[in-house]
Each structure stands twice: as structure tokens, then as C-alpha cells.
Design a protein around this motif. Sequence first.
Motif, short mmCIF file in Angstrom:
data_model
loop_
_atom_site.label_atom_id
_atom_site.label_comp_id
_atom_site.label_asym_id
_atom_site.label_seq_id
_atom_site.Cartn_x
_atom_site.Cartn_y
_atom_site.Cartn_z
N ARG A 733 -0.74 14.61 -15.44
CA ARG A 733 -0.69 13.47 -16.36
C ARG A 733 -1.32 12.23 -15.76
O ARG A 733 -1.75 11.32 -16.49
CB ARG A 733 0.77 13.18 -16.75
CG ARG A 733 1.34 14.16 -17.77
CD ARG A 733 2.63 13.63 -18.37
NE ARG A 733 3.69 13.46 -17.37
CZ ARG A 733 4.56 14.41 -17.02
NH1 ARG A 733 4.50 15.60 -17.61
NH2 ARG A 733 5.48 14.17 -16.11
N GLU A 734 -1.39 12.15 -14.43
CA GLU A 734 -1.97 10.98 -13.78
C GLU A 734 -3.49 11.06 -13.67
O GLU A 734 -4.13 10.09 -13.28
CB GLU A 734 -1.36 10.81 -12.38
CG GLU A 734 0.11 10.45 -12.40
CD GLU A 734 0.62 10.04 -11.03
OE1 GLU A 734 -0.15 10.20 -10.05
OE2 GLU A 734 1.76 9.54 -10.95
N VAL A 735 -4.05 12.22 -13.97
CA VAL A 735 -5.51 12.37 -13.93
C VAL A 735 -6.10 11.84 -15.22
O VAL A 735 -5.68 12.25 -16.32
CB VAL A 735 -5.90 13.86 -13.74
CG1 VAL A 735 -7.42 14.02 -13.83
CG2 VAL A 735 -5.37 14.37 -12.42
N PRO A 736 -7.04 10.89 -15.15
CA PRO A 736 -7.64 10.34 -16.39
C PRO A 736 -8.27 11.44 -17.24
O PRO A 736 -8.87 12.38 -16.71
CB PRO A 736 -8.72 9.38 -15.85
CG PRO A 736 -8.28 9.03 -14.47
CD PRO A 736 -7.59 10.26 -13.94
N GLU A 737 -8.10 11.33 -18.54
CA GLU A 737 -8.65 12.33 -19.44
C GLU A 737 -10.18 12.25 -19.43
O GLU A 737 -10.75 11.17 -19.35
CB GLU A 737 -8.12 12.12 -20.85
CG GLU A 737 -8.40 13.28 -21.79
CD GLU A 737 -7.66 13.15 -23.11
OE1 GLU A 737 -7.69 14.11 -23.91
OE2 GLU A 737 -7.03 12.09 -23.33
N SER A 738 -10.82 13.41 -19.49
CA SER A 738 -12.28 13.45 -19.51
C SER A 738 -12.75 14.46 -20.55
O SER A 738 -12.04 15.40 -20.89
CB SER A 738 -12.84 13.82 -18.13
OG SER A 738 -12.36 15.09 -17.72
N TRP A 739 -13.97 14.24 -21.02
CA TRP A 739 -14.53 15.13 -22.03
C TRP A 739 -15.96 15.50 -21.60
O TRP A 739 -16.91 14.76 -21.91
CB TRP A 739 -14.58 14.46 -23.40
CG TRP A 739 -13.23 14.05 -23.92
CD1 TRP A 739 -12.38 14.82 -24.67
CD2 TRP A 739 -12.58 12.80 -23.75
NE1 TRP A 739 -11.24 14.12 -24.98
CE2 TRP A 739 -11.33 12.87 -24.42
CE3 TRP A 739 -12.92 11.61 -23.09
CZ2 TRP A 739 -10.44 11.80 -24.45
CZ3 TRP A 739 -12.05 10.56 -23.12
CH2 TRP A 739 -10.82 10.65 -23.79
N ASP A 801 -16.96 8.38 -23.56
CA ASP A 801 -15.60 7.84 -23.52
C ASP A 801 -14.70 8.46 -24.58
O ASP A 801 -13.56 8.04 -24.76
CB ASP A 801 -15.63 6.32 -23.67
CG ASP A 801 -16.40 5.88 -24.92
OD1 ASP A 801 -16.79 6.75 -25.73
OD2 ASP A 801 -16.62 4.66 -25.07
N SER A 802 -15.23 9.46 -25.29
CA SER A 802 -14.42 10.23 -26.24
C SER A 802 -15.10 11.58 -26.42
O SER A 802 -16.27 11.76 -26.06
CB SER A 802 -14.32 9.50 -27.59
OG SER A 802 -15.59 9.46 -28.22
N ARG A 803 -14.36 12.52 -26.99
CA ARG A 803 -14.98 13.84 -27.22
C ARG A 803 -16.15 13.73 -28.19
O ARG A 803 -17.19 14.36 -28.01
CB ARG A 803 -13.94 14.82 -27.77
CG ARG A 803 -14.48 16.25 -27.88
CD ARG A 803 -13.38 17.22 -28.24
NE ARG A 803 -12.30 17.22 -27.26
CZ ARG A 803 -12.36 17.83 -26.08
NH1 ARG A 803 -13.45 18.49 -25.74
NH2 ARG A 803 -11.34 17.78 -25.25
N ALA A 804 -16.01 12.89 -29.22
CA ALA A 804 -17.09 12.72 -30.19
C ALA A 804 -18.34 12.16 -29.52
O ALA A 804 -19.46 12.58 -29.80
CB ALA A 804 -16.63 11.82 -31.32
N ARG A 805 -18.13 11.17 -28.62
CA ARG A 805 -19.28 10.58 -27.91
C ARG A 805 -19.93 11.60 -26.98
O ARG A 805 -21.16 11.64 -26.88
CB ARG A 805 -18.80 9.36 -27.12
CG ARG A 805 -19.86 8.72 -26.22
CD ARG A 805 -21.07 8.25 -26.99
NE ARG A 805 -22.00 7.53 -26.12
CZ ARG A 805 -23.27 7.31 -26.41
NH1 ARG A 805 -23.77 7.74 -27.57
NH2 ARG A 805 -24.05 6.64 -25.57
N SER A 806 -19.13 12.45 -26.35
CA SER A 806 -19.68 13.48 -25.46
C SER A 806 -20.53 14.46 -26.25
O SER A 806 -21.64 14.83 -25.83
CB SER A 806 -18.55 14.23 -24.75
OG SER A 806 -17.79 13.36 -23.94
N VAL A 807 -20.03 14.88 -27.40
CA VAL A 807 -20.79 15.81 -28.25
C VAL A 807 -22.07 15.14 -28.73
O VAL A 807 -23.15 15.76 -28.75
CB VAL A 807 -19.93 16.26 -29.46
CG1 VAL A 807 -20.77 17.05 -30.45
CG2 VAL A 807 -18.75 17.10 -28.98
#
Length: 824
Positions: A733-739, A801-807
Motif C-alpha cells: 500500500r505504501e508503493v505509489p501506484e503506477s500504470w 499519471d493515469s491508466r488512460a494517459r499511459s494508454v
Amino acid sequence: MAGGEGTRLRPLTSYQPKPMLAVANKPMLEHVIELLKSHGIQEIVITVAYLANAIRTYFGDGSEFGVHIAYATEETPLGTAGSVLNAAGELSERFLVISGDVLTDVNLTEIIEFHESKGAMATIALKSMDNPLEFGIVITAADGSVERFLEKPGWGQVFSDTVNTGIYVLEPDVLNYISPRVPVDFSQDVFPRLLEDGQPLFGYVVGGYWSDVGALGPYMEAHRDVLDRKIEIEIPGFESRDGVWVGQGSEIDPSAIIEPPVQIGPYVKVAPGAKIGAYSVLGAGVRVGRDCELERSVVHDNAYLAQGVKLRGAIVGRSSDLRQGVVCEEGSVLGDECFVGKEAIISRDVKVYPFKTVEALAVVNASIIWESTGSRSIFGALGVSGLANVDITPELATKVAMAYGTTLKRGSTVVTSRDSSRSARMLKRSIMAGLNASGINVEDLEVTTVPVHRFHTRTSGSQGGIAVHLENDDFQSVVIRFFGEDGGDIDENSRRKIERLYYREDYRRALAAEIGDIAFPPRILEFYTQALVDSVDVVSIRARSFKIVLDYGFGACSFTMPNVLSKLGADVMAINPFGSTVGVMNFELDAHVDRISELVRASGADLGAILHPLGEQITIVDDKGELLRRDEFMGVMCKLLFEKKPGCMVALPVSASASVISECSKQGEVVLSKLDPAETMKIASSREVDYAFGHDGSVIFPDFLPSFDGSATLVNLLDLLSSCEMTLSGLAREVPESWVEHETALTPFDQKGLVMRTLVESNQDRDPLLVDGVRIEVSAGWVLVVPDTQEPITHVWAEGDSRARSVELCRGFVRRIGEIVGSR
């Protein structure tokens, strides 16, 4: 420079040096000398080594060709620069270096004038190439000054398609940068030193035609280019009609069909009813019998083609004798003075070395002492791989093993192992026979994991290892992997040696008393287990009394881990132990993850783990039954590692998420590595890093074993958790979310260089990272573009910075690659 052997052009170069191989009925070296003469260069030094007398005898002092020629002989290979230094007695003023085995019409005068205008110490002639893999890439600034060199890169290192042609204009002072009597290379040694010293080093992009005729395919293509007039060279003979050159004294029956473009050498005789198709070249004195049919074929001097011979895209060596009805199919090559009996068939891509006899009515499907020209390498990403018993046969396995054994000293020891599959069992037995036949002793570990194999090779004093197993992502295929004495993958030079010996079938064959032995070393698992346990804090781990759900993936890890985990005091629920080959072949990670997650939640375990069948990779599920995905797992591991060893150095793949790289950079030192697992293991072996992560998230603990090991990862994870009060899910939970998203773009091999160059040039303002492929920082994210080494695709990874941006980023660069490819 004319010292090359031309091994990839065999059997044509078996008994003549590569520069003497004829293109359009004239040695390549003669074409080069004519080019030099046309630009006013008449004082020539030829460096010779392999079959030097053939060159000296043909050219003499050069007077016959209107030039003056001196010779410098290499007694031992000295490299491109060393061979030039060997001729230093003739080089008292500005001079030009050019290969004697290329085909080119580049404007040498322009290169020299550019050199003079820049006041350069050295000027390199550069050429844009569709496929730059086989050449040295040179990157220049806007004014032509050289910024960077890269010798024979992989696709992931292709940042430009501008390659080094091997044509240099040099001042005599350059000779001071060449060490005497040792191999020295211009691109790898001399030019980098000039850059370091701030000497004026420039590159000049040339127009015109340039081809490194290094293999049989380019050799045939060179003839097509000559006949299509893509290169300005003299074609010997009289152009009797458009596209038909006929040499002096040739006789062509009026009923023969000649389809241009065609070159017919002097004193050739073409019988009635024969058909000489387009892009065919006949050397001096060739005899073409009645009703012969030739298409896209090259026939060297004094060959005899009897009635009804058919050649399709074939090469026939000097003075060869082909009797009635012989058929040579596409890509077949006959060396000098071969005899092929009546109605024999030489199948597609078959190579027959000089002085061989093929009996009448024979169908030759395998080369007779052959040299490969089809594929760039028999090695794939991990080793020699292909469909079991189709591509990878017992015959191939034996030959590859003999080639590997020949690279080692007689009496050396090689460790072998396999997985549980029948394919691997069959092939390993063939490999052991091949090793023994070349005088190599074998220590057979039978069925074991790759990490255990590496560990034993590294600690037993063996000289190498060969492991055979099913491929990770295609269980119909097998891979033969080769290890060095340190247990790591063999390097590229070793691979090339094996390939060279394999293709030439130049194996060492041991006498009866020298044939290698086979041994089965005892207590291997015990030694490995003890070393693994000794690498962690057993007392601390036992105090935590971990509860684990463990999936062995039907692999051989189930031989080692029970003993290890019992010493660590762990309460283990194990499933899918070794024994089911069907289970291995049907291994699907997602299904195993679902099962482990259910068991972890039901049992209240501290974690779940899936050891992949080969033992190198591991997948972790936390105490909540949630899968730790790659970057999440790397983040957790790095957090624990820095708590254990503050300020340590960690190697991360260049595809790692920005958050993982950022957090690690705050806590210690970060080295970004290529995606190739062999490169990551090489970094780990250097002892410069404390820990290393692979592209798939696998971990290397160099103090124990500098290679990927799923068992070692699990044991070290328990060691790290034992000194941490948090649960695995809490750490996650302490690991920043990444996409991080991944897609591929279709990219023909001959356009990969263009794609990479275009992306680098169009993103220079973003300071692209060129560790492997190109990583580009963009608004709110990054994109990594890496050409695939095996397939005509380019990989694109992106993170926003979001899954949509990564796609969006990922698909945007895929479209950009499509635009670059489509613009050609």
C-alpha cells in the motif's frame, strides 16, 4: 585492406581471399583499385593476410593496372588499425583507408576535400543504411563532428542508421594512436581516443552506392545492382544490346534465348535451345549446354553445364562440372571444382564445399561441409531454440555441442541438465554425446533447475554448462542454453565462435582414448541448499514462523525448497510438485495465481508464491491474496532492501516505472540496465551493484548467485520481512501506484534503424535516454521504444499519471512508428 577470410561467403572463399571474389567477372579488389585510380590515387598499399599470394600474383606491382602497389603482410591478426600501422613505412603523408572487399562508387574526392576543409585529423565516410545491425553506427553533430560510436549494435541500441563504411581519410599523426604488434581497431580503440583527446574527428555522409558484400545473399544482390546500373562501375564486355554484355570470343547460338540484364564473360559458349534468364552472370570460359535454363544465377570461370542443367538463383564455383539434367535450386552454392552427376538435385540453400563429388541421381538436402547464410544467428534471446524435433533435432544438438566443446580445451568439464520433458531428455543425451566426441567430460545433473545448474557450474570448477528445457512462452519449443565457467550466459564472442565452427562443421574429434567421460556429481542439492540458507538470517526467519502457500509449478524446485523451508521453520502448504510434464506444458500463470490467491485467503497465510517451472522466476501474492504486479513488487523489494542496507546500489530495468526509479534514487544509487536478462546478469556479476532487477521483476542477489533465482528471491523476501513489522500487503500500500502499458508496432527489419533515428532526432530537446532503445520523457510520463531482436516489431512501453494517459502515450507512439514506416 585485403586481409579478410570471408567466412560467411564460404564455400566460395574456401580457397581464395574474399577481396578476390569476382563481382561482374572482376575481383572486388580490382573494382576498388579502379575507383581509387579514377580519383587520382595511384600510390596504393594493400594489407594482406589470408591467402596473400593470390592477391600478389594477380596484381603484382600494379603497373598492369596503371598504379603502383606495395604490400604489407600481417603474420597475425592486427585489427583494422593495427594492419594500417603495419604499413606505416609507406604512409608519410595524408592517406585514405578503404576496404578491398566492398562494392562502391562513392566520391572519394569529395571526402578528401571535406577532410581538408575541416582541418580534420580523421574523417569517416558514412552511409545511411536500411539495416544497420551488421555495421558500426556513427552519430555526428550538425557540423559533421563525431559524437559517438557503436560497433555492431543490437536493435535496442540503434539510434541512427548512419553507418561506418570503413573508408577513412587520415593524417599520419593518427598512427601515434595505434599500439604496435597488438590487435587494434579504428572504431573501438583509435577513434574513441581521438575524441577523448579533443582531436578533430569528422564524419561525412556520402552518396552513391556502397555495399559490404559479406555474405552470399548480399553477393547475389550486388550482381543485381551492377546489372541494374545502380552502381557506376565498368562491366567488362561489349553491350551488344540494352542490358546484355558479351565478352570477347564468346559464341551464342542464334536459337538461345538471352533475357536482359545479363553479363556473359569472354570465351563463353552457349548451345542451341539454352535460356539465359535475367540477372545471370557467366564467367570466362563457361560452357552452357543444349536446353539449359538459368535464372538469377552466377556461374564462375570455366564451369561446365551439360545438357538440360537448370539453375534457379544458384551460384556455381570455378571449374565445376554439372552433368546432364542437374538441378540447383534457389540459394544453393557449389564451391570450386565440384562434380555433380547426372540428374542429381541440389536442394534449396544447400552448400557444397570445393572438390566434392555428388553422385548421379542423388538428392542433396543437407550441405556437404556447409556454411550458413540464411539466418543472422542460430542463437536466439536465450540460446539455440526452436520446435522440438523439427527445428531442434538430435543431429543439430550433437553438432552444436561438438562446436561448443571445440571452443574449450580437451579434457575440460561441462555441466549438463534438463527439465522433465521428453524433448529435453532426448536432446540432452545427444548433447552429451557431442561433448564426449570432442574430448569434453560431462557432469550430468539430470533434472534440475537452471539456478541450481548455474550454482554448480560456478562452484565446481567446471569450464561451462549446457541446459535444455522447454521455452517459457511456447512449450512446444525447446531452448539449448550455454553457460560459461562463472555460471552466467556465454558472451557474444563465444556465441560467434560456436556458430562459426557449427556452420563449417570444423569440430575437434577426439581419438578413442581421449573421448570424454560422464559423471553424476553427488550432493548437488545439498550444497545449493546449504549455501542458500547460509546467505540469510535463519534465526530471525525462524522467529517469525512464516505461513506460506507455495506453488512449485510442476518444476524441479520441489526438489530443493522443502529442505530449505524446513530449516527456516516455515509452515508450508505446497501444491503442484515436480512430476507432471503435461502440467509444465500447460502452465498458465493467471490460473496458478487465481488458485494461490484463494488458498492464501482461506488459510490466512503470510504470502503466496509461484515458482515458475525453470526456477528462475517467481510470482508473489500478498497476505490479502492480491497479486503483486511487477512494479509493485519491485517497489516493495526495494523498500525492504534499502532498510536492510541503506545507500546500496540497485540495478533497475530501463522499463521500470518512474516512481520506482525515483524512490530508489532517493534511498541509494540506481543503475539502469537493458531489458536483456543476460545484460542484467552481466551487471550483477560485475559486483558493482548490490541487487539487480530484471525486466519481468525477477531479482538477482549477487552475494549468493549473480543470476535470476526464484528460490533465492523467496528466501531473501522472508529474510527481509522477518526484520520488518509490516505485512506484505501493508508494504504494497505504501508503493505509489503506477500504470505501465505495453504495445507493439509492426516494423520491417530494414526500417528499424530509420524508426530509431527519427525518434531520437525528433526528441533531442527532451534529452532521450539511450540505455536500451530510447526512453523519452514526455508531459506527465515517459515512453520507451525498443526494437525487437527476433521479430519485425518494435516494443513500446509508456507510463503516464493515469491508466488512460499511459494508454494514450503508448498508442500515440505506435501510430508515430506506423507513420515513419509508412513514409518509406
